[in-house]
Design a protein around this motif. Structure first.
Motif, mmCIF file in Angstrom:
data_model
loop_
_atom_site.group_PDB
_atom_site.id
_atom_site.type_symbol
_atom_site.label_atom_id
_atom_site.label_comp_id
_atom_site.label_asym_id
_atom_site.label_seq_id
_atom_site.Cartn_x
_atom_site.Cartn_y
_atom_site.Cartn_z
ATOM 1 N N ARG A 35 -6.546 -0.055 -4.352
ATOM 2 C CA ARG A 35 -6.329 -0.514 -2.974
ATOM 3 C C ARG A 35 -4.866 -0.777 -2.673
ATOM 4 O O ARG A 35 -4.402 -0.535 -1.576
ATOM 5 C CB ARG A 35 -7.122 -1.794 -2.706
ATOM 6 C CG ARG A 35 -8.574 -1.560 -2.520
ATOM 7 C CD ARG A 35 -9.259 -2.882 -2.196
ATOM 8 N NE ARG A 35 -10.678 -2.680 -2.176
ATOM 9 C CZ ARG A 35 -11.404 -2.730 -1.069
ATOM 10 N NH1 ARG A 35 -10.828 -2.983 0.075
ATOM 11 N NH2 ARG A 35 -12.690 -2.542 -1.120
ATOM 12 N N GLU A 36 -4.140 -1.270 -3.662
ATOM 13 C CA GLU A 36 -2.721 -1.563 -3.435
ATOM 14 C C GLU A 36 -1.923 -0.294 -3.139
ATOM 15 O O GLU A 36 -0.837 -0.361 -2.597
ATOM 16 C CB GLU A 36 -2.081 -2.233 -4.661
ATOM 17 C CG GLU A 36 -2.783 -3.430 -5.227
ATOM 18 C CD GLU A 36 -3.892 -3.056 -6.200
ATOM 19 O OE1 GLU A 36 -3.633 -2.433 -7.239
ATOM 20 O OE2 GLU A 36 -5.032 -3.426 -5.907
ATOM 21 N N CYS A 37 -2.468 0.827 -3.539
ATOM 22 C CA CYS A 37 -1.765 2.105 -3.341
ATOM 23 C C CYS A 37 -2.236 2.835 -2.095
ATOM 24 O O CYS A 37 -1.800 3.960 -1.839
ATOM 25 C CB CYS A 37 -1.960 2.998 -4.560
ATOM 26 S SG CYS A 37 -1.185 2.354 -6.034
ATOM 27 N N ASN A 38 -3.136 2.258 -1.342
ATOM 28 C CA ASN A 38 -3.600 2.911 -0.122
ATOM 29 C C ASN A 38 -3.751 1.890 0.987
ATOM 30 O O ASN A 38 -4.841 1.447 1.298
ATOM 31 C CB ASN A 38 -4.919 3.643 -0.355
ATOM 32 C CG ASN A 38 -5.351 4.430 0.858
ATOM 33 O OD1 ASN A 38 -4.616 4.541 1.827
ATOM 34 N ND2 ASN A 38 -6.540 4.977 0.822
ATOM 35 N N LYS A 39 -2.647 1.516 1.562
ATOM 36 C CA LYS A 39 -2.663 0.551 2.661
ATOM 37 C C LYS A 39 -2.794 1.254 4.013
ATOM 38 O O LYS A 39 -3.081 0.630 5.014
ATOM 39 C CB LYS A 39 -1.409 -0.307 2.612
ATOM 40 C CG LYS A 39 -1.357 -1.148 1.347
ATOM 41 C CD LYS A 39 -0.123 -2.004 1.306
ATOM 42 C CE LYS A 39 0.019 -2.618 -0.042
ATOM 43 N NZ LYS A 39 -0.408 -3.952 -0.168
ATOM 44 N N VAL A 40 -2.598 2.571 4.020
ATOM 45 C CA VAL A 40 -2.663 3.334 5.268
ATOM 46 C C VAL A 40 -4.095 3.374 5.816
ATOM 47 O O VAL A 40 -4.309 3.155 7.009
ATOM 48 C CB VAL A 40 -2.115 4.762 5.064
ATOM 49 C CG1 VAL A 40 -2.369 5.621 6.290
ATOM 50 C CG2 VAL A 40 -0.622 4.707 4.768
ATOM 51 N N ALA A 41 -5.077 3.651 4.956
ATOM 52 C CA ALA A 41 -6.460 3.803 5.418
ATOM 53 C C ALA A 41 -6.977 2.571 6.165
ATOM 54 O O ALA A 41 -7.490 2.696 7.278
ATOM 55 C CB ALA A 41 -7.371 4.168 4.248
ATOM 56 N N ILE A 65 2.092 2.682 11.039
ATOM 57 C CA ILE A 65 1.876 2.989 9.622
ATOM 58 C C ILE A 65 3.040 3.725 8.964
ATOM 59 O O ILE A 65 2.969 4.050 7.783
ATOM 60 C CB ILE A 65 0.584 3.793 9.391
ATOM 61 C CG1 ILE A 65 0.684 5.174 10.021
ATOM 62 C CG2 ILE A 65 -0.631 3.044 9.839
ATOM 63 C CD1 ILE A 65 -0.270 6.154 9.417
ATOM 64 N N THR A 66 4.112 3.963 9.690
ATOM 65 C CA THR A 66 5.228 4.721 9.129
ATOM 66 C C THR A 66 5.752 4.087 7.840
ATOM 67 O O THR A 66 5.933 4.768 6.828
ATOM 68 C CB THR A 66 6.360 4.850 10.168
ATOM 69 O OG1 THR A 66 5.810 5.416 11.352
ATOM 70 C CG2 THR A 66 7.454 5.751 9.663
ATOM 71 N N GLU A 67 5.988 2.791 7.860
ATOM 72 C CA GLU A 67 6.492 2.110 6.662
ATOM 73 C C GLU A 67 5.456 2.118 5.536
ATOM 74 O O GLU A 67 5.794 2.295 4.371
ATOM 75 C CB GLU A 67 6.875 0.675 7.013
ATOM 76 C CG GLU A 67 7.608 -0.034 5.906
ATOM 77 C CD GLU A 67 8.116 -1.389 6.361
ATOM 78 O OE1 GLU A 67 7.847 -2.349 5.641
ATOM 79 O OE2 GLU A 67 8.754 -1.481 7.422
ATOM 80 N N LEU A 68 4.174 1.952 5.902
ATOM 81 C CA LEU A 68 3.119 1.991 4.892
ATOM 82 C C LEU A 68 3.027 3.362 4.227
ATOM 83 O O LEU A 68 2.781 3.469 3.030
ATOM 84 C CB LEU A 68 1.772 1.637 5.518
ATOM 85 C CG LEU A 68 1.628 0.214 6.031
ATOM 86 C CD1 LEU A 68 0.298 0.038 6.748
ATOM 87 C CD2 LEU A 68 1.764 -0.775 4.894
ATOM 88 N N LEU A 69 3.235 4.416 4.998
ATOM 89 C CA LEU A 69 3.222 5.766 4.430
ATOM 90 C C LEU A 69 4.294 5.912 3.364
ATOM 91 O O LEU A 69 4.051 6.466 2.290
ATOM 92 C CB LEU A 69 3.446 6.811 5.517
ATOM 93 C CG LEU A 69 2.230 7.223 6.323
ATOM 94 C CD1 LEU A 69 2.643 8.117 7.476
ATOM 95 C CD2 LEU A 69 1.211 7.913 5.450
#
Length: 78
Positions: A35-41, A65-69
């Motif tokens: 989960r820590e590696c997929n904050k975009v979803a 989500i630009t920064e999260l990407l």
């Protein structure tokens, strides 16, 4: 070998579409991502709940989500 059976789930059309899309790819692999590696979803899910309309972004991501990407794309896989 796994026997082919009819998918009777309410998401059967999603699975069918995903399987069709996979055949168009030169290669694919399915992996579990922490989960820590997929904050975009979850952020996109929240955006969908807030806006209540369908949208497609082509060639750019929504500003929220630009920064999260950037963060999700540089996390090492374990």
């Amino acid at each position: 070998m796994v026997a082919q059976t009819d998918n009777r789930s309410s998401l059967c059309h999603v699975f069918k579409e995903a399987k069709a899309a996979i055949t168009l790819l030169p290669a694919f692999r399915i992996e579990k991502i922490r989960r820590e590696c997929n904050k975009v979803a979850p952020e996109l899910a929240q955006l969908a709940m807030r806006t209540k309309h369908c949208v497609v972004w082509r060639m750019q991501a929504p500003p929220c989500i630009t920064e999260l990407l950037d963060h999700d794309c540089i996390q090492p896989l374990e």
